[in-house]
Design a protein around this motif. Structure first.
Motif, short mmCIF file in Angstrom:
data_model
loop_
_atom_site.label_atom_id
_atom_site.label_comp_id
_atom_site.label_asym_id
_atom_site.label_seq_id
_atom_site.Cartn_x
_atom_site.Cartn_y
_atom_site.Cartn_z
N THR A 75 13.24 -2.11 16.84
CA THR A 75 11.80 -2.06 16.57
C THR A 75 11.31 -0.68 16.13
N HIS A 76 12.21 0.32 16.11
CA HIS A 76 11.80 1.67 15.69
C HIS A 76 12.72 2.19 14.58
N SER A 77 12.14 3.07 13.78
CA SER A 77 12.96 3.80 12.81
C SER A 77 12.32 5.17 12.63
N PRO A 78 13.13 6.23 12.54
CA PRO A 78 12.54 7.56 12.36
C PRO A 78 11.89 7.71 10.98
N MET A 79 12.15 6.75 10.08
CA MET A 79 11.50 6.76 8.77
C MET A 79 11.00 5.34 8.51
N PHE A 80 9.76 5.24 8.15
CA PHE A 80 9.25 3.92 7.78
C PHE A 80 8.17 4.08 6.72
N TYR A 81 7.56 2.99 6.32
CA TYR A 81 6.60 3.03 5.20
C TYR A 81 5.19 2.72 5.69
N GLN A 82 4.23 3.40 5.08
CA GLN A 82 2.83 3.12 5.41
C GLN A 82 1.98 3.00 4.16
N VAL A 83 0.82 2.39 4.36
CA VAL A 83 -0.22 2.42 3.32
C VAL A 83 -1.50 2.88 4.00
N ASP A 84 -2.22 3.78 3.35
CA ASP A 84 -3.51 4.23 3.85
C ASP A 84 -4.56 4.06 2.76
N VAL A 85 -5.74 3.67 3.19
CA VAL A 85 -6.83 3.43 2.25
C VAL A 85 -8.07 4.17 2.73
N ILE A 86 -8.82 4.71 1.81
CA ILE A 86 -10.09 5.35 2.19
C ILE A 86 -11.17 5.02 1.16
N VAL A 87 -12.38 4.76 1.67
CA VAL A 87 -13.54 4.53 0.80
C VAL A 87 -14.66 5.44 1.30
N VAL A 88 -15.24 6.24 0.42
CA VAL A 88 -16.39 7.07 0.80
C VAL A 88 -17.48 6.88 -0.24
N GLU A 89 -18.65 6.44 0.23
CA GLU A 89 -19.77 6.20 -0.67
C GLU A 89 -21.05 6.34 0.14
N GLU A 90 -22.20 6.22 -0.52
CA GLU A 90 -23.45 6.17 0.23
C GLU A 90 -23.55 4.78 0.86
N GLY A 91 -23.96 4.77 2.11
CA GLY A 91 -24.29 3.50 2.75
C GLY A 91 -23.11 2.62 3.14
N ILE A 92 -21.93 3.18 3.27
CA ILE A 92 -20.77 2.38 3.71
C ILE A 92 -20.87 2.14 5.22
N THR A 93 -20.64 0.91 5.63
CA THR A 93 -20.73 0.58 7.05
C THR A 93 -19.44 -0.09 7.53
N MET A 94 -19.42 -0.32 8.82
CA MET A 94 -18.29 -1.03 9.44
C MET A 94 -18.16 -2.44 8.83
N GLY A 95 -19.29 -2.99 8.40
CA GLY A 95 -19.27 -4.32 7.77
C GLY A 95 -18.45 -4.32 6.50
N ASP A 96 -18.54 -3.22 5.72
CA ASP A 96 -17.74 -3.12 4.50
C ASP A 96 -16.24 -3.09 4.83
N LEU A 97 -15.93 -2.32 5.88
CA LEU A 97 -14.53 -2.23 6.33
C LEU A 97 -14.02 -3.62 6.69
#
Ligand code: PHE
Length: 362
Positions: free
Chosen positions: A226-248
């Motif tokens: 269940t572990h590996s010293p190397m693995f893969y990830q994806v990260d996403v970011i959105v920054v704008e006016e008026g972004i809320t938890m609802g958008d997430l």
């Protein structure tokens, strides 16, 4: 002088040569020509053709070439006649060999073809294929590219600042322990997550920011099922006016349905990550039992899949984004984990062992 006239050509003496000697030289040229004719008649294939060519014409050791080099050993007055005769012989030899070349080549090809059954099917050429993790990585990137996201290709060797500091994890912050890190020195490390895309994208772009980054990350973890010293990830970011938890929530819902199927449900639980506030752990309805409860989801009906939250105001400010005007969300997910769930693989090492029997199934 050597006894045989044919060899006399090479051992021409330095002492002046009489008219008689020149006659002998001409005789020896004739002998040479006869020898060549004999060798030439014996040519049967490319190999013998080449050996005759080399015997007479090879640049450093050919019979004719060597004789021409010896020209300076002959008395001046005899040189023109001898040189011309030798050159005629060379041209003659070259032309004869040239005439013969096509026939020899064709005969060679014909004999090769005779030994080869050209109607036999060829050996199959096996084509490589894209590794399942890479496939998934590209599929995820594609989903976001289609929504207008900018893809960031970021370094695996990262600065402490981008991996930790600018994500609200200063030195000695306890949260660093959760990502036991490979350090090169005080400033450089192997990135422990892809979340540096938050900092890099905010430095590179002005809001609205929609960015994604995928790739390998490293942690001092054991290498087990269940572990590996190397693995893969994806990260996403959105920054704008008026972004809320609802958008997430809306985006995650759409994305997770696309990745795991339209029947997939999701839920957010409170979770802590220093770079988001509030932070959440995101679960999907168990894809093995559709939420009824099974061994895979420990009878809970839910499976934890990613971490998310609203970008911490401190993180916005550190990257010079006005946090009174803009807000954003971010989330990060393990790609191997998605692969394990999607394909029902029970050992992460299978993805890195490069066993073709495993990889050919994708
Ligand atoms: N970087 C976090 C991890 O590796 C995931 C995460 C990303 C959480 C973005 C919140 C926001 O676990």
């Amino acid at each position: 002088m050597p006894a045989t006239p044919g060899v006399a050509v090479f051992g021409v003496p330095r002492t002046p040569v009489s008219g008689y000697e020149v006659v002998r030289m001409n005789e020896s040229i004739d002998t040479l020509r006869q020898e060549f004719e004999q060798d030439f008649a014996a040519i049967s294939d490319m190999e013998t053709w080449k050996s005759v060519r080399d015997r007479y014409l090879a640049r450093d050791s050919g019979v004719i070439t060597t004789a021409l080099k010896k020209l300076r050993d002959i008395p001046k007055e005899d040189r023109p006649a001898f040189g011309q005769a030798m050159n005629r012989l060379r041209t003659f030899v070259e032309e004869r060999l040239q005439e013969k070349f096509a026939a020899v080549r064709d005969a060679d090809l014909a004999s090769k073809l005779q030994k080869t059954d050209v109607t036999r099917p060829g050996f199959p050429i096996s084509l490589g294929a894209v590794h399942p993790i890479k496939q998934l990585q590209k599929e995820i990137e594609q989903i976001f590219v289609s929504m207008g996201f900018q893809v960031f290709d970021l370094p695996e060797i990262e600065k402490d600042y981008y991996n930790f500091e600018a994500l609200n994890m200063p030195r000695n912050h306890p949260a660093r322990d959760a990502q036991d890190t490979f350090y090169f020195d005080q400033t450089n490390l192997l990135r422990t997550h892809c979340s540096a895309v938050q900092v890099h994208s905010m430095e590179a772009m002005k809001p609205p920011i929609r960015a994604i980054s995928t790739g390998k990350v490293y942690r001092r973890d054991p290498f087990d099922a269940t572990h590996s010293p190397m693995f893969y990830q994806v990260d996403v970011i959105v920054v704008e006016e008026g972004i809320t938890m609802g958008d997430l929530k809306g985006m995650l819902d759409a994305f997770l349905k696309r990745l795991f199927g339209p029947g997939t449900l999701m839920r957010l639980r409170p979770g802590f990550f220093p770079f988001v506030e509030p932070g959440a752990e995101v679960d999907i309805s168990c894809i093995f039992c559709s939420g009824r409860g099974c061994a895979k989801c420990k009878q809970s009906g839910w499976i934890e899949i990613l971490g998310a939250g609203m970008v911490h105001p401190k993180v916005l400010r550190m990257s010079n984004i006005d946090d009174s005007r803009y807000s954003g969300f971010a989330w990060g997910m393990g790609i191997d984990r998605v692969a394990i769930l999607k394909y029902g693989v029970d050992d992460i090492r299978l993805f890195f062992d490069n066993d073709l029997r495993f990889l050919r199934q994708f």
